[in-house]
Design a protein around this motif. Structure first.
Motif, PDB file in Angstrom:
ATOM      1  N   ASN A  63       0.825  -1.212   0.000  1.00 21.14           N
ATOM      2  CA  ASN A  63       0.000   0.000   0.000  1.00 21.14           C
ATOM      3  C   ASN A  63       0.858   1.260   0.000  1.00 21.14           C
ATOM      4  OD1 ASN A  63      -2.297  -1.539  -0.049  1.00 21.14           O
ATOM      5  ND2 ASN A  63      -2.596  -1.476   2.177  1.00 21.14           N
ATOM      6  N   LYS A  64       1.969   1.232   0.706  1.00 20.99           N
ATOM      7  CA  LYS A  64       2.870   2.385   0.751  1.00 20.99           C
ATOM      8  C   LYS A  64       3.418   2.684  -0.645  1.00 20.99           C
ATOM      9  CE  LYS A  64       5.610   2.805   4.252  1.00 20.99           C
ATOM     10  NZ  LYS A  64       6.715   2.660   5.225  1.00 20.99           N
ATOM     11  N   LEU A  65       3.835   1.640  -1.365  1.00 19.74           N
ATOM     12  CA  LEU A  65       4.361   1.825  -2.716  1.00 19.74           C
ATOM     13  C   LEU A  65       3.271   2.326  -3.664  1.00 19.74           C
ATOM     14  CD1 LEU A  65       6.626  -1.318  -2.882  1.00 19.74           C
ATOM     15  CD2 LEU A  65       7.377   1.060  -2.965  1.00 19.74           C
ATOM     16  N   LYS A  66       2.060   1.808  -3.516  1.00 14.08           N
ATOM     17  CA  LYS A  66       0.960   2.270  -4.368  1.00 14.08           C
ATOM     18  C   LYS A  66       0.613   3.725  -4.074  1.00 14.08           C
ATOM     19  CE  LYS A  66      -1.526  -1.590  -3.564  1.00 14.08           C
ATOM     20  NZ  LYS A  66      -2.662  -2.521  -3.607  1.00 14.08           N
ATOM     21  N   ARG A  67       0.603   4.094  -2.809  1.00 15.59           N
ATOM     22  CA  ARG A  67       0.327   5.497  -2.436  1.00 15.59           C
ATOM     23  C   ARG A  67       1.379   6.433  -3.012  1.00 15.59           C
ATOM     24  NH1 ARG A  67      -0.758   3.702   2.699  1.00 15.59           N
ATOM     25  NH2 ARG A  67       1.298   4.404   3.385  1.00 15.59           N
ATOM     26  N   ARG A  68       2.628   6.045  -2.894  1.00 13.46           N
ATOM     27  CA  ARG A  68       3.716   6.876  -3.420  1.00 13.46           C
ATOM     28  C   ARG A  68       3.607   7.035  -4.938  1.00 13.46           C
ATOM     29  NH1 ARG A  68       8.742   4.356   0.143  1.00 13.46           N
ATOM     30  NH2 ARG A  68       8.195   5.420   2.086  1.00 13.46           N
ATOM     31  N   THR A  69       3.255   5.961  -5.617  1.00 20.90           N
ATOM     32  CA  THR A  69       3.128   6.019  -7.073  1.00 20.90           C
ATOM     33  C   THR A  69       1.950   6.896  -7.482  1.00 20.90           C
ATOM     34  OG1 THR A  69       4.027   3.778  -7.188  1.00 20.90           O
ATOM     35  CG2 THR A  69       2.957   4.622  -9.162  1.00 20.90           C
ATOM     36  N   ARG A  70       0.812   6.730  -6.828  1.00 27.04           N
ATOM     37  CA  ARG A  70      -0.355   7.566  -7.140  1.00 27.04           C
ATOM     38  C   ARG A  70      -0.067   9.040  -6.873  1.00 27.04           C
ATOM     39  NH1 ARG A  70      -3.481   3.187  -4.928  1.00 27.04           N
ATOM     40  NH2 ARG A  70      -3.448   4.238  -2.921  1.00 27.04           N
ATOM     41  N   GLU A  71       0.645   9.325  -5.792  1.00 19.75           N
ATOM     42  CA  GLU A  71       0.989  10.707  -5.452  1.00 19.75           C
ATOM     43  C   GLU A  71       1.900  11.315  -6.525  1.00 19.75           C
ATOM     44  OE1 GLU A  71       1.234  14.260  -3.143  1.00 19.75           O
ATOM     45  OE2 GLU A  71      -0.198  12.623  -3.271  1.00 19.75           O
ATOM     46  N   ALA A  72       2.886  10.560  -6.973  1.00 15.14           N
ATOM     47  CA  ALA A  72       3.786  11.054  -8.021  1.00 15.14           C
ATOM     48  C   ALA A  72       3.009  11.306  -9.308  1.00 15.14           C
ATOM     49  CB  ALA A  72       4.913  10.052  -8.258  1.00 15.14           C
ATOM     50  N   TYR A  73       2.104  10.397  -9.653  1.00 14.69           N
ATOM     51  CA  TYR A  73       1.275  10.575 -10.847  1.00 14.69           C
ATOM     52  C   TYR A  73       0.385  11.808 -10.692  1.00 14.69           C
ATOM     53  CZ  TYR A  73      -2.261   9.807 -14.401  1.00 14.69           C
ATOM     54  OH  TYR A  73      -3.109   9.969 -15.458  1.00 14.69           O
ATOM     55  N   ARG A  74      -0.230  11.952  -9.547  1.00 11.78           N
ATOM     56  CA  ARG A  74      -1.134  13.077  -9.283  1.00 11.78           C
ATOM     57  C   ARG A  74      -0.407  14.411  -9.439  1.00 11.78           C
ATOM     58  NH1 ARG A  74      -2.330  16.523  -5.450  1.00 11.78           N
ATOM     59  NH2 ARG A  74      -0.725  15.780  -4.049  1.00 11.78           N
ATOM     60  N   ASN A  75       0.830  14.473  -8.996  1.00 13.86           N
ATOM     61  CA  ASN A  75       1.601  15.714  -9.074  1.00 13.86           C
ATOM     62  C   ASN A  75       2.049  16.057 -10.493  1.00 13.86           C
ATOM     63  OD1 ASN A  75       1.474  16.421  -6.372  1.00 13.86           O
ATOM     64  ND2 ASN A  75       3.237  15.165  -5.845  1.00 13.86           N
ATOM     65  N   THR A  93       8.408  -3.452 -10.172  1.00 13.54           N
ATOM     66  CA  THR A  93       9.240  -4.631 -10.422  1.00 13.54           C
ATOM     67  C   THR A  93      10.459  -4.743  -9.518  1.00 13.54           C
ATOM     68  OG1 THR A  93      10.441  -3.437 -12.146  1.00 13.54           O
ATOM     69  CG2 THR A  93       8.570  -4.783 -12.852  1.00 13.54           C
ATOM     70  N   ALA A  94      10.782  -3.695  -8.763  1.00 17.50           N
ATOM     71  CA  ALA A  94      11.968  -3.745  -7.900  1.00 17.50           C
ATOM     72  C   ALA A  94      11.742  -4.743  -6.762  1.00 17.50           C
ATOM     73  CB  ALA A  94      12.275  -2.362  -7.340  1.00 17.50           C
ATOM     74  N   LYS A  95      12.829  -5.269  -6.255  1.00 18.02           N
ATOM     75  CA  LYS A  95      12.747  -6.268  -5.184  1.00 18.02           C
ATOM     76  C   LYS A  95      12.734  -5.639  -3.797  1.00 18.02           C
ATOM     77  CE  LYS A  95      13.260  -9.745  -8.074  1.00 18.02           C
ATOM     78  NZ  LYS A  95      12.043 -10.131  -8.738  1.00 18.02           N
ATOM     79  N   LYS A  96      13.058  -4.340  -3.713  1.00 22.18           N
ATOM     80  CA  LYS A  96      13.124  -3.672  -2.414  1.00 22.18           C
ATOM     81  C   LYS A  96      12.202  -2.464  -2.389  1.00 22.18           C
ATOM     82  CE  LYS A  96      17.817  -5.052  -1.341  1.00 22.18           C
ATOM     83  NZ  LYS A  96      19.162  -4.656  -1.020  1.00 22.18           N
ATOM     84  N   LEU A  97      11.834  -2.089  -1.196  1.00 20.28           N
ATOM     85  CA  LEU A  97      11.040  -0.890  -0.972  1.00 20.28           C
ATOM     86  C   LEU A  97      11.907   0.337  -1.239  1.00 20.28           C
ATOM     87  CD1 LEU A  97       8.140  -0.486   0.285  1.00 20.28           C
ATOM     88  CD2 LEU A  97       9.316   0.060   2.393  1.00 20.28           C
ATOM     89  N   VAL A  98      11.467   1.234  -2.108  1.00 22.41           N
ATOM     90  CA  VAL A  98      12.248   2.437  -2.404  1.00 22.41           C
ATOM     91  C   VAL A  98      11.518   3.667  -1.881  1.00 22.41           C
ATOM     92  CG1 VAL A  98      13.392   1.471  -4.432  1.00 22.41           C
ATOM     93  CG2 VAL A  98      11.278   2.733  -4.712  1.00 22.41           C
TER      94      VAL A  98
END
Length: 121
Positions: A63-75, A93-98
């Protein structure tokens, strides 16, 4: 322009999702595999985010990764204002949390690439 992410901008219809993955194109832009397709059936650009449960077992991390991605898209979605209406799918596709910064750079680069491709058509 308000920077919001409304339900109309979320890709949630099964028919459109199948169209995106079957007829759409894709490119890699770490940490994402970005699927995209031009659709005449939608009024606005629509996007979805997918984070694999196989890699990130905890829902909190997904959920954290999805929130970050949606926020970047929104901006940065204002850059996509053109005649083409895109269906966009971000597959993490990354293996680690960024952190947010690499995600934002990748989303911005993907939007710029889509704008360039829409101009070339």
């Amino acid at each position: 322009m308000k920077k919001t992410f409304k339900k109309a901008e979320r890709l949630h219809k099964k028919k459109l999702i199948e169209e995106l993955f079957s007829k759409g194109s894709y490119f890699y832009l770490p940490p994402f595999k970005v699927y995209y397709s031009v659709s005449s059936e939608v009024e606005t650009n629509q996007m979805l985010v997918s984070v694999p449960k196989k890699i990130f077992k905890k829902a909190v991390e997904r959920n954290k990764l999805k929130r970050r991605t949606r926020e970047a898209y929104r901006n940065h979605k204002h850059l996509l204002l053109n005649n083409n209406k895109f269906l966009i799918g971000y597959i993490y596709t990354a293996k680690k949390l960024v952190t947010y910064d690499p995600i934002e750079r990748a989303v911005l680069s993907s939007i710029q690439k889509l704008v360039r491709e829409s101009i070339n058509e």
